[in-house]
Design a protein around this motif. Sequence first.
Motif, PDB file in Angstrom:
ATOM      1  N   LYS A  88      21.366 -80.712  98.399  1.00  0.00           N
ATOM      2  CA  LYS A  88      20.632 -80.772  99.651  1.00  0.00           C
ATOM      3  C   LYS A  88      20.720 -79.419 100.359  1.00  0.00           C
ATOM      4  CE  LYS A  88      21.200 -85.729 100.442  1.00  0.00           C
ATOM      5  NZ  LYS A  88      21.726 -86.783 101.337  1.00  0.00           N
ATOM      6  N   THR A  89      19.562 -78.894 100.721  1.00  0.00           N
ATOM      7  CA  THR A  89      19.510 -77.592 101.366  1.00  0.00           C
ATOM      8  C   THR A  89      18.341 -77.580 102.340  1.00  0.00           C
ATOM      9  OG1 THR A  89      19.409 -75.194 100.942  1.00  0.00           O
ATOM     10  CG2 THR A  89      18.068 -76.614  99.542  1.00  0.00           C
ATOM     11  N   THR A  90      18.132 -76.449 103.008  1.00  0.00           N
ATOM     12  CA  THR A  90      17.004 -76.270 103.910  1.00  0.00           C
ATOM     13  C   THR A  90      16.287 -74.977 103.542  1.00  0.00           C
ATOM     14  OG1 THR A  90      18.327 -75.068 105.557  1.00  0.00           O
ATOM     15  CG2 THR A  90      18.190 -77.471 105.780  1.00  0.00           C
ATOM     16  N   GLU A  91      15.055 -74.835 104.059  1.00  0.00           N
ATOM     17  CA  GLU A  91      14.262 -73.654 103.719  1.00  0.00           C
ATOM     18  C   GLU A  91      14.981 -72.356 104.071  1.00  0.00           C
ATOM     19  OE1 GLU A  91       9.603 -75.044 103.964  1.00  0.00           O
ATOM     20  OE2 GLU A  91      10.586 -74.387 105.818  1.00  0.00           O
ATOM     21  N   MET A  92      15.720 -72.336 105.181  1.00  0.00           N
ATOM     22  CA  MET A  92      16.340 -71.109 105.665  1.00  0.00           C
ATOM     23  C   MET A  92      17.580 -70.708 104.870  1.00  0.00           C
ATOM     24  SD  MET A  92      14.291 -70.322 108.118  1.00  0.00           S
ATOM     25  CE  MET A  92      15.174 -69.104 109.085  1.00  0.00           C
ATOM     26  N   GLU A 127      10.795 -76.959 107.449  1.00  0.00           N
ATOM     27  CA  GLU A 127      11.399 -76.390 108.646  1.00  0.00           C
ATOM     28  C   GLU A 127      10.462 -76.599 109.833  1.00  0.00           C
ATOM     29  OE1 GLU A 127      14.915 -74.783 109.951  1.00  0.00           O
ATOM     30  OE2 GLU A 127      14.358 -74.937 107.835  1.00  0.00           O
ATOM     31  N   ASN A 128      11.050 -76.875 111.011  1.00  0.00           N
ATOM     32  CA  ASN A 128      10.275 -76.970 112.249  1.00  0.00           C
ATOM     33  C   ASN A 128       9.995 -75.553 112.743  1.00  0.00           C
ATOM     34  OD1 ASN A 128       9.346 -77.260 114.934  1.00  0.00           O
ATOM     35  ND2 ASN A 128      10.462 -79.192 115.163  1.00  0.00           N
ATOM     36  N   SER A 138       7.399 -70.837 104.385  1.00  0.00           N
ATOM     37  CA  SER A 138       6.776 -71.679 103.360  1.00  0.00           C
ATOM     38  C   SER A 138       6.273 -70.846 102.180  1.00  0.00           C
ATOM     39  CB  SER A 138       5.630 -72.493 103.965  1.00  0.00           C
ATOM     40  OG  SER A 138       4.663 -71.649 104.563  1.00  0.00           O
ATOM     41  N   GLU A 139       5.686 -69.668 102.450  1.00  0.00           N
ATOM     42  CA  GLU A 139       5.178 -68.838 101.369  1.00  0.00           C
ATOM     43  C   GLU A 139       6.300 -68.287 100.499  1.00  0.00           C
ATOM     44  OE1 GLU A 139       2.084 -68.446 100.359  1.00  0.00           O
ATOM     45  OE2 GLU A 139       1.536 -69.900 101.914  1.00  0.00           O
ATOM     46  N   GLU A 197       9.987 -83.333 108.334  1.00  0.00           N
ATOM     47  CA  GLU A 197      10.796 -82.342 109.040  1.00  0.00           C
ATOM     48  C   GLU A 197      12.254 -82.447 108.611  1.00  0.00           C
ATOM     49  OE1 GLU A 197      11.992 -80.978 113.599  1.00  0.00           O
ATOM     50  OE2 GLU A 197      10.452 -82.523 113.272  1.00  0.00           O
ATOM     51  N   ASP A 198      12.808 -81.318 108.239  1.00  0.00           N
ATOM     52  CA  ASP A 198      14.185 -81.283 107.745  1.00  0.00           C
ATOM     53  C   ASP A 198      15.147 -81.250 108.927  1.00  0.00           C
ATOM     54  OD1 ASP A 198      16.184 -81.230 105.848  1.00  0.00           O
ATOM     55  OD2 ASP A 198      15.244 -79.635 104.690  1.00  0.00           O
ATOM     56  N   LYS A 199      15.853 -82.357 109.158  1.00  0.00           N
ATOM     57  CA  LYS A 199      16.842 -82.427 110.230  1.00  0.00           C
ATOM     58  C   LYS A 199      17.989 -83.306 109.772  1.00  0.00           C
ATOM     59  CE  LYS A 199      14.082 -83.976 113.383  1.00  0.00           C
ATOM     60  NZ  LYS A 199      13.593 -84.525 114.664  1.00  0.00           N
ATOM     61  N   PHE A 200      19.074 -83.317 110.533  1.00  0.00           N
ATOM     62  CA  PHE A 200      20.293 -84.010 110.124  1.00  0.00           C
ATOM     63  C   PHE A 200      20.050 -85.501 109.867  1.00  0.00           C
ATOM     64  CE2 PHE A 200      24.196 -86.359 111.347  1.00  0.00           C
ATOM     65  CZ  PHE A 200      25.010 -85.942 110.314  1.00  0.00           C
ATOM     66  N   PHE A 201      19.302 -86.156 110.748  1.00  0.00           N
ATOM     67  CA  PHE A 201      19.082 -87.596 110.604  1.00  0.00           C
ATOM     68  C   PHE A 201      18.102 -87.927 109.479  1.00  0.00           C
ATOM     69  CE2 PHE A 201      20.416 -89.327 115.047  1.00  0.00           C
ATOM     70  CZ  PHE A 201      21.723 -89.005 114.735  1.00  0.00           C
ATOM     71  N   HIS A 202      17.562 -86.917 108.794  1.00  0.00           N
ATOM     72  CA  HIS A 202      16.671 -87.168 107.668  1.00  0.00           C
ATOM     73  C   HIS A 202      17.383 -87.052 106.326  1.00  0.00           C
ATOM     74  CE1 HIS A 202      12.322 -86.747 109.340  1.00  0.00           C
ATOM     75  NE2 HIS A 202      12.564 -87.982 108.961  1.00  0.00           N
TER      76      HIS A 202
END
Length: 461
Positions: free
Chosen positions: A184-188, A228-229, A238-239, A257-262
């Motif tokens: 599990k990761t995020t775009e940033m 990401e928001n 995104s690109e 949207e990627d957030k903790f509760f998701h």
Amino acid sequence: MARCRCCWRKVLLYVCTSFICMALLFVYVAIMLCMNMNTTVTPRTGVKVQSQKSPHFVASGMLNNKGFAPLPKTFWEKHLDNMAFWNRLQLTIDRHFNAILHPSKAQRGLQNNSFDDFLLKQSFSEVIDMDHLNDILDNLPQEMQEFVSYMQNRDYPILLQPDGACGAPAKEEKEPPLLLLAIKTTEMNFMNRQAIRQTWGQTGWVAGQKTNEVVRGYIRRVFLLGKENQRESGVDVSESLKLESERYGDILQWDFEDKFFHLALKDVLFWSWFSRSCNRTRFIFKGDDDVFVNTPNMIAYLQDQLKKPQAYKSMINFMVGDVIRSAIPNRTNKSKYFIPDSFYNGYYPRYAGGGGVVYSGLLAKRLHHVSKRVHLFPIDDVYVGMCMSQLNALPIHHPAFLTFDFPEKEEELCSYHTVLLVHKRSANQMVKLWDDVKKTRTQCRDVALRIGDERKKDPKL
């Protein structure tokens, strides 16, 4: 002769009439005694068995003494007015599959091992329509209100997915993958992903060292992301993520949207993708992108599990990690793990917490099916524990999963050879640790996995 026969008839009629009356009287007394027992105290135990005014259903016939099991807890509550929001939602689903209330539906669900998605939304509508519920929802924190607004939605399209059928493939694979790393990761968090690719998350043929034997297994890798928001981050990546996906072929991204509760949503969507794309993968490591995994140790450990007697049967429910037992929700409103008592009450089920857990591919497919009858929960590892509870399966605790780091002042030369996972580590630390583990592999080859049970308190509690 005729008079004699008439006398005998009268005697027989009298005897039969008396017998029937006595039988009816006995039945009447027995019924009255049974009814009275349901409203009185059992003389053998001193425990009230059932009150007609009780809001709960209690199974009868259980006695609280040395020779019998204790009085059972309630199967379900008749009234939902005093229950927390999530508990109300889940109870409507559980009632549908209750073998006593709906034996035919429950049996079909067990036989088919599949559950209808519409039941989640149907139960959500039933609870939302209840009186005074708006007052409860209005008093929830803003982030929790947002979670409630989308928790019934699980239909999100895939934006990016791996080139291979089941994650970034290894070159010239000669047998099914032993392990899929689902991170599990995020775009940033590009730096973390890149560090993992260069260190413990490398794909291909990986050797695991045992005492007198070298064992091997193929590893694949996939990163799990939402979007990401851009309003909050102020950056559109995104690109660059598309370019990253084209180069490495290990990105699995959905349109939410990627957030903790998701995070629990990522589990549900990943199980669905895995069930479609990964028919032959034996094990899954599901973890965060800030952990360090001793992959050779993991390979050796998993190969050992496959060699155990009746390994196939045990794989159906196989899950191992740092297991948290008898946890209660965190009621501190400043914590990111805060769960109000109006949203959920009761204990958490047993769950494997922290940054990483390993489970079988067979179990992943079962979790995919059973998740359709469990409402989403804000904390992902607790939600997985809820799904495991529905399967009547328990995760296995292993001390080599250090999800709360080493005990103080313990790190030594061979410390990282005794673990399967350590949480938390930065990208730079991962690179350094991987290099150190490779350099000390020969001198630490006889070091065994940790067997102690020193764990810090779970921050979710």
